[in-house]
Design an enzyme around this catalytic site. Structure first.
Site, mmCIF file in Angstrom:
data_model
loop_
_atom_site.group_PDB
_atom_site.id
_atom_site.type_symbol
_atom_site.label_atom_id
_atom_site.label_comp_id
_atom_site.label_asym_id
_atom_site.label_seq_id
_atom_site.Cartn_x
_atom_site.Cartn_y
_atom_site.Cartn_z
ATOM 1 N N GLY A 125 0.679 -1.141 0.003
ATOM 2 C CA GLY A 125 -0.004 0.147 0.092
ATOM 3 C C GLY A 125 0.888 1.373 0.039
ATOM 4 N N LYS A 196 3.334 -10.189 -3.362
ATOM 5 C CA LYS A 196 4.273 -8.848 -3.005
ATOM 6 C C LYS A 196 5.592 -9.481 -3.033
ATOM 7 C CE LYS A 196 0.170 -6.995 -0.722
ATOM 8 N NZ LYS A 196 -0.202 -6.723 0.532
#
Lengths: 395, 395
Positions: A125, A196
Site C-alpha cells: 500500500g 508481493k
C-alpha cells in the site's frame, strides 16, 4: 512536464474508490479520471463519474493517456495491462497476483513498446518499498528484505494476541473494515504476501521466481496451543515474507508464520499495518512502516504512481539487467516449531535434527531443524493435515 | 547508461573513508575514486589512493565527471559545489550546513547550468528521506515531517535515559564511536537537526526558510530534574525536528527537545539511530527508521546518490516550482515544560497560560502554553540562562 493525465480507470472497488476520493480531495490539476470501466454498470456508486462496462470505451478514447487498473480478477487485469502497453498507453496496476504471474512478460513488453508500467501500490500500500529498492538501495549491498506484507492477516494476529479475540471474529472484523481481500484465503494462507514478495524480489535481487516454487504457509490452522507456545516463549506469531541472499549468489524465499522475539522491529507492527526491514552491508537495517491496506492509503499510493508517470518515471530494473546475477535456492536449513496430531503427520516432515519434543494427551509439538526444500516438498499436503508450523529462529 | 563515474572526492574524514570502504567492498564497475583532495596531504591515511591538496588537480582533470564533497567546512564546501556546477560537473554533497544556507542559490545554479546536485546523504544518513519526499510523497497530501534527525544527541539521550550515564561520558562515547560532529555544539544544540530540517522542508513543502528564523534549542542544559520529570510522566526526552502544515497554507518549523509518550513511533528510536515520521492525509503515518550517522551508513547513502547520478537522476523540486505555495509562520501556540532558576528567567517567557507550577528549594518549573514567536524572540538569550525547556504535547 506540462501534460495532464486523463485517466481510464478499471475497477471501482475499495481502492478505486479510494483513489477517486483522494483525487477529489486534492483538487488535482495534473490528473482527472475521464472514464471508469466496471463490471456491473447498474450498481449504484453514489458518485458522479462517467461509468462504462465496455473496455473499448476507454481504449478507443484518444484523450486517455493513462490506464489505471484496480480490479480483483488477475486474468482480466493482465489483459487490460497488456492491451494498454501494446497500444503505447502508460499503465498503473495494483494487482499483485497478476504481477506475480506475469511480471517477466510485462517487463519485456515495457521494453518492446517503450511504455511504462508502474505498480508501487501493489506491494505494501502506502509504503514505497519498490520505489526504494529500485532507486535507492540499488547497489550490491542488499542482504535481505523481510516483513509483514499483509495487513489483513496481521490485523487478525494482533486481535488474537493482544485482545484474545477469536479467529473468526477477527477475520470478520478485518473484512468489515475493508482491508481483507474478497477471498480471505489470499490473506490468511499467505498468497497475498507471496505475490508481493515475488514483486519485491524482482526489484531487490533481480530474480523472478514462480509462485509455485516458493514455500507458502499461512495462519489458518493456528490454534490456542500455538498461541500459548508463543506467549510462553515471550514471542508473537507474525506472518512473514522473507527473501535473503545466502552464500555464493543465491537467495532463499519463504512466506510463513514466524515466532518473533520482542527485540525485532516487526514485533511491534500491529493491526493492519505493514512493516518492512531492509538489511544491507554497511547501512545495517532500515525499517519502513505504514498502512499497507485500505482504500485511502492504497489509493494515495496509486496517486504516487500516477504522479511518477507525469514525470516520465519508469522502473529501470537495474538488478535484473545488471551484471551480478543471483539464483533461487531452497537449500537452506532453519529451525521450526511444528504442532501436529498423529505420527503420520509428523513423519511427513524430514527433520534434520529435533531439539525439543512435547507430547501430552491433547497437544504434541516438536522444535527442529528442517530444510526449506523438505518443506516445499510437502507444501500442498500439509494444508490438509491437522498441523501448524512456524519458523522459530534462535534470536 | 553506459558511462563510468570517475570521482573527484573532497575530504577523507569519517564519511569519505566510509565511501572509500564501501566502493572497495562492492568492487564497483560503475564508479571509482580517481583523486582525493585533502587539506593535509602529509597525514598518513593507510590507504592506496591518489591524494592531492590542490583542488585544481580535480577540476582540471577532464576525466573526472563527478565531484563528491564530504568536507566539514561549509564555506569551502559551498565554493567546491559552486565551481563544480558552474563547470557543468554533477556533484554530490553531504554538507547539510552548507545546503541549509545556500540551497536556494544552488537550486538556481542547477537550473542555469543543467547540472545536478544530489544530497540525500546530507539528511539522515542511510534513510532515504529526501528522495522519498521528492519522488513519492509528491502530492498535496503531506501534513508533517517530524523526527529524530541527529544520531549523536539521540545516542547521548539514550545513554542518559536507559543507562543512567552522565552527560559528559555519553558525549565522549558518541565522539569516540565516530558519529558526533567534530564540533559537538552542532549536535547537542540542535543545529545539525536544524540544517537537515531546512533541507527536508524544501523538498517536503517547497519552502526555504533561513536558519536564523527557526527556533532551535538543544539538550546541553538538561539536568537530573528534567530527566526525573520525564520519567515521572512516563515519557522520554528526544531532540525533535518538526515541520507541519497548519491552517491556510502555512507551515511551522522547530527544533527542540520534546517529552515523548510511549505510544509515539519515535519513543523507541534509540542510540545513534534516526527515525522520521511522515504524516499525510489518507495514508496516515509512515515511519522510516535507520542509521542516520556513522561513516559506513552515510558512505552508502553517498553511494546511492552517486548511482542516481549514473542514471541521470536529478531532483525536480516539484513542490518549489508547483502551484500551491506555503508560507512559514511562527504564529502557533503549544505546551512546553520549562525548568528555571530565577523569576527573571521565567519573566523572559511570555506564557499565554500556565497549567502547572512547581516550586521547591532546589527545583522550579512550569508547564504552560506559549507561542513559537515568543520562543523565537528569546532564542539567543535563553541559551545563556539556567533554564531548560521541552515541548510537552498532551498526548
Amino acid at each position: 512536464m506540462s501534460k495532464q493525465l486523463a485517466v481510464g480507470l478499471f475497477g471501482f472497488g475499495n481502492v478505486g474508490r479510494g483513489l477517486f476520493d483522494v483525487l477529489n480531495k486534492i483538487e488535482s490539476r495534473d490528473a482527472y479520471i475521464k472514464r471508469i470501466c466496471v463490471r456491473d454498470i447498474n450498481k449504484p456508486r453514489g458518485v458522479e463519474a462517467d461509468f462504462t462496462d465496455n473496455p473499448d470505451d476507454i481504449f478507443n478514447d484518444p484523450e486517455i493517456n493513462l490506464i489505471v487498473e484496480l480490479i480483483d480478477d488477475a486474468e482480466a487485469a493482465y489483459h487490460i495491462i497488456k492491451r494498454a502497453l501494446t497500444n503505447g498507453i502508460p499503465a498503473v496496476s495494483g494487482n499483485k497476483k497478476m504481477l506475480a504471474y506475469h511480471i517477466g512478460e510485462l517487463i519485456e513488453l515495457q521494453r518492446k513498446t517503450s511504455t511504462p508500467l508502474l505498480y508501487d501500490a501493489s506491494a505494501c500500500g502506502s509504503i514505497p518499498v519498490i520505489r526504494n529498492l529500485e532507486e535507492y538501495y540499488d547497489n550490491d549491498l542488499l542482504i535481505s528484505v523481510k516483513g509483514i506484507l499483509n495487513g489483513s492477516s496481521n490485523f487478525i494476529l494482533s486481535k488474537i494476541f493482544n485482545e484474545k479475540m477469536s479467529y473468526d471474529k477477527a477475520l470478520r472484523m478485518a473484512q468489515d473494515l475493508g482491508f481483507a481481500e474478497s477471498n480471505p484465503s489470499l490473506d490468511i494462507d499467505g498468497y497475498d504476501s507471496l505475490f508481493k514478495l515475488i514483486i519485491i524480489t524482482v526489484h531487490a535481487f533481480g530474480c523472478y521466481v514462480e509462485p509455485e516454487r516458493i514455500f507458502t504457509y499461512g495462519i489458518s490452522s493456528m490454534n490456542d496451543a500455538d498461541i500459548r507456545f508463543a506467549n510462553e516463549k515471550g514471542r508473537r506469531i507474525k506472518l512473514v515474507a522473507h527473501v535473503e541472499k545466502i552464500a555464493d549468489g543465491k537467495i532463499m524465499m519463504s512466506v510463513m508464520p514466524q515466532l518473533i522475539s520482542r527485540e525485532k522491529y516487526i514485533y511491534s507492527v500491529e493491526d493492519e499495518f505493514n512493516g518492512v526491514v531492509i538489511k544491507g552491508e554497511f547501512y545495517d537495517k532500515q525499517f519502513m512502516f505504514g498502512r499497507g491496506a485500505g482504500g485511502h492509503p492504497t489509493g494515495s499510493a496509486v496517486l504516487s504512481d500516477m504522479t511518477a508517470c507525469l514525470y516520465d518515471y519508469r522502473y529501470e530494473y537495474k538488478r535484473l539487467f545488471g551484471h551480478s546475477k543471483v539464483e533461487y535456492t531452497t537449500d537452506v536449513t532453519f529451525r521450526i516449531y511444528l504442532r501436529y496430531s498423529t505420527d503420520a503427520d509428523l513423519a511427513l516432515f524430514r527433520f534434520e535434527r529435533i531439539h525439543e519434543r512435547y507430547d501430552s494427551d491433547d497437544n504434541r509439538y516438536v522444535v527442529g531443524d528442517i530444510s526449506l526444500e523438505s518443506l516445499r516438498a510437502v507444501n500442498e499436503e500439509i494444508r490438509h493435515r491437522h498441523v501448524f508450523l512456524a519458523a522459530y529462529p534462535k534470536d
